[in-house]
Design an enzyme around this catalytic site. Structure first.
Site, PDB file in Angstrom:
ATOM      1  N   ARG A  83      69.008 -37.515  35.377  1.00 16.11           N
ATOM      2  CA  ARG A  83      67.683 -37.586  34.726  1.00 16.11           C
ATOM      3  C   ARG A  83      67.520 -38.920  34.021  1.00 16.11           C
ATOM      4  O   ARG A  83      68.389 -39.356  33.284  1.00 16.11           O
ATOM      5  CB  ARG A  83      67.579 -36.447  33.711  1.00 16.11           C
ATOM      6  N   ARG A  92      60.110 -36.242  36.010  1.00 14.95           N
ATOM      7  CA  ARG A  92      61.555 -36.087  35.892  1.00 14.95           C
ATOM      8  C   ARG A  92      62.073 -35.199  37.011  1.00 14.95           C
ATOM      9  O   ARG A  92      61.387 -34.254  37.428  1.00 14.95           O
ATOM     10  CB  ARG A  92      61.963 -35.540  34.538  1.00 14.95           C
ATOM     11  N   ASP A  95      64.351 -31.023  34.044  1.00 17.02           N
ATOM     12  CA  ASP A  95      64.129 -30.925  32.598  1.00 17.02           C
ATOM     13  C   ASP A  95      64.605 -29.537  32.186  1.00 17.02           C
ATOM     14  O   ASP A  95      64.223 -28.544  32.808  1.00 17.02           O
ATOM     15  CB  ASP A  95      62.620 -31.074  32.311  1.00 17.02           C
ATOM     16  N   ASP A  97      64.747 -27.249  28.809  1.00 23.67           N
ATOM     17  CA  ASP A  97      64.379 -27.116  27.398  1.00 23.67           C
ATOM     18  C   ASP A  97      64.900 -25.789  26.868  1.00 23.67           C
ATOM     19  O   ASP A  97      64.817 -24.766  27.554  1.00 23.67           O
ATOM     20  CB  ASP A  97      62.845 -27.145  27.225  1.00 23.67           C
TER      21      ASP A  97
HETATM   22  N1  LIG Z   1      64.007 -26.761  21.663  1.00 22.55           N
HETATM   23  C1  LIG Z   1      64.337 -27.936  22.211  1.00 22.55           C
HETATM   24  N2  LIG Z   1      64.662 -28.011  23.531  1.00 22.55           N
HETATM   25  C2  LIG Z   1      64.982 -29.199  24.093  1.00 22.55           C
HETATM   26  N3  LIG Z   1      65.048 -30.382  23.425  1.00 22.55           N
HETATM   27  C3  LIG Z   1      64.733 -30.351  22.121  1.00 22.55           C
HETATM   28  C4  LIG Z   1      64.362 -29.138  21.461  1.00 22.55           C
HETATM   29  N4  LIG Z   1      64.110 -29.428  20.157  1.00 22.55           N
HETATM   30  C5  LIG Z   1      64.320 -30.733  20.020  1.00 22.55           C
HETATM   31  N5  LIG Z   1      64.695 -31.312  21.177  1.00 22.55           N
HETATM   32  C6  LIG Z   1      64.995 -32.732  21.349  1.00 22.55           C
HETATM   33  O1  LIG Z   1      64.006 -33.330  22.144  1.00 22.55           O
HETATM   34  C7  LIG Z   1      64.594 -34.431  22.812  1.00 22.55           C
HETATM   35  C8  LIG Z   1      63.729 -34.891  23.975  1.00 22.55           C
HETATM   36  O2  LIG Z   1      63.659 -33.879  24.935  1.00 22.55           O
HETATM   37  P1  LIG Z   1      62.930 -34.110  26.327  1.00 22.55           P
HETATM   38  O3  LIG Z   1      63.140 -35.518  26.801  1.00 22.55           O
HETATM   39  O4  LIG Z   1      63.360 -33.005  27.262  1.00 22.55           O
HETATM   40  O5  LIG Z   1      61.405 -33.934  25.905  1.00 22.55           O
HETATM   41  P2  LIG Z   1      60.245 -33.721  26.917  1.00 22.55           P
HETATM   42  O6  LIG Z   1      60.671 -32.637  27.880  1.00 22.55           O
HETATM   43  O7  LIG Z   1      59.798 -35.039  27.511  1.00 22.55           O
HETATM   44  O8  LIG Z   1      59.057 -33.196  26.024  1.00 22.55           O
HETATM   45  P3  LIG Z   1      58.910 -31.785  25.338  1.00 22.55           P
HETATM   46  O9  LIG Z   1      59.899 -31.777  24.195  1.00 22.55           O
HETATM   47  O10 LIG Z   1      57.482 -31.775  24.903  1.00 22.55           O
HETATM   48  O11 LIG Z   1      59.211 -30.734  26.375  1.00 22.55           O
HETATM   49  C9  LIG Z   1      65.985 -33.934  23.179  1.00 22.55           C
HETATM   50  O12 LIG Z   1      66.895 -34.998  23.264  1.00 22.55           O
HETATM   51  C10 LIG Z   1      66.327 -32.947  22.062  1.00 22.55           C
HETATM   52  O13 LIG Z   1      67.261 -33.488  21.131  1.00 22.55           O
HETATM   53  N1  LIG Z   2      53.236 -28.568  34.510  1.00 15.65           N
HETATM   54  C1  LIG Z   2      54.128 -29.152  33.715  1.00 15.65           C
HETATM   55  N2  LIG Z   2      53.745 -30.170  32.928  1.00 15.65           N
HETATM   56  C2  LIG Z   2      54.666 -30.760  32.114  1.00 15.65           C
HETATM   57  C3  LIG Z   2      56.018 -30.321  32.093  1.00 15.65           C
HETATM   58  C4  LIG Z   2      56.378 -29.250  32.946  1.00 15.65           C
HETATM   59  O1  LIG Z   2      57.564 -28.809  32.977  1.00 15.65           O
HETATM   60  N3  LIG Z   2      55.420 -28.687  33.734  1.00 15.65           N
HETATM   61  N4  LIG Z   2      56.903 -30.891  31.258  1.00 15.65           N
HETATM   62  C5  LIG Z   2      56.530 -31.833  30.427  1.00 15.65           C
HETATM   63  C6  LIG Z   2      57.501 -32.382  29.455  1.00 15.65           C
HETATM   64  O2  LIG Z   2      58.301 -31.421  28.926  1.00 15.65           O
HETATM   65  C7  LIG Z   2      55.180 -32.398  30.435  1.00 15.65           C
HETATM   66  N5  LIG Z   2      54.277 -31.760  31.314  1.00 15.65           N
END
Ligand SMILES: Nc1ncnc2c1ncn2[C@@H]1O[C@H](COP(=O)(O)OP(=O)(O)OP(=O)(O)O)[C@@H](O)[C@H]1O
Ligand SMILES: Nc1nc2c(c(=O)[nH]1)N=C(CO)CN2
Length: 164
Positions: A83, A92, A95, A97
């Site tokens: 990634r 990406r 991902d 989360d």
């Molecule tokens: N619940 C969580 N799950 C995943 N990452 C988290 C969470 N809370 C905080 N973070 C932090 O967010 C940082 C960035 O995560 P990531 O790059 O996946 O964000 P993103 O997927 O682009 O956006 P979003 O957070 O809106 O999904 C991670 O390095 C992590 O430390």
């Molecule tokens: N449909 C969709 N949109 C996104 C997604 C995702 O997983 N699905 N993840 C994002 C960043 O976490 C930003 N936007």
């Protein structure tokens, strides 16, 4: 053991293969037991819209890891799968989360629980509802029922994340 929920997303390369590979890696992790896998949905990009559509799904698991260690394992899998992070909310190949960990609520720079943006995201709530235990009220029911899934651009893609 604690229950936890993870969201998976992919919108670059072979998206289905990436989800399968992430599931394979999660299954191979010590201290994790995957319990439930949602169907896979094809979803319109949210946030940064000039990018390909995503495949999204969720997984319910049991773990003896604490929430921060679990997050670090998820980030390690993302990293090991190559990634690259550049645009916020940008494309990406994978991902992962952490949506929720038991009933834990926390807010630190490294980890916020429940995931702070999940209540606005149909691509998270729809597959999460699919695997949520029937006997436990779904905490995001209000947000989910206020969403128009057609407008959110979310459609069933495959029956299960690990289907062949
Ligand atoms: N619940 C969580 N799950 C995943 N990452 C988290 C969470 N809370 C905080 N973070 C932090 O967010 C940082 C960035 O995560 P990531 O790059 O996946 O964000 P993103 O997927 O682009 O956006 P979003 O957070 O809106 O999904 C991670 O390095 C992590 O430390
Ligand atoms: N449909 C969709 N949109 C996104 C997604 C995702 O997983 N699905 N993840 C994002 C960043 O976490 C930003 N936007």
């Amino acid at each position: 053991m604690q229950d936890a929920y993870v969201a998976l997303g992919a919108n670059l390369g072979d998206r289905e293969a990436s989800l399968k590979e992430a599931i394979r890696r999660l299954r191979a992790e010590p201290h994790l037991e995957l319990l439930r896998l949602s169907p896979v949905y094809e979803t319109a990009p949210v946030g940064y819209t000039d990018q390909p559509s995503f495949l999204n799904m969720t997984i319910g698991l049991l773990t003896s890891l604490g929430p921060v260690d679990l997050l670090r394992r998820l980030l390690a899998i993302e990293r090991d799968m190559g990634r690259v992070r550049d645009i916020r909310w940008g494309p990406r190949n994978i991902d992962l989360d952490l949506l929720a960990y038991g009933k834990v609520e926390m807010d630190t720079p490294e980890l916020t629980l429940p995931h702070p943006r999940m209540g606005e995201r149909a691509f998270v709530l729809v597959p999460l509802k699919d695997i949520w235990p029937k006997e436990v009220p779904f905490p995001w029911e209000k947000q989910l029922s206020a969403m128009s899934l057609r407008e959110e651009g979310i459609a069933r893609f495959a029956a299960r994340g690990d289907s062949e």
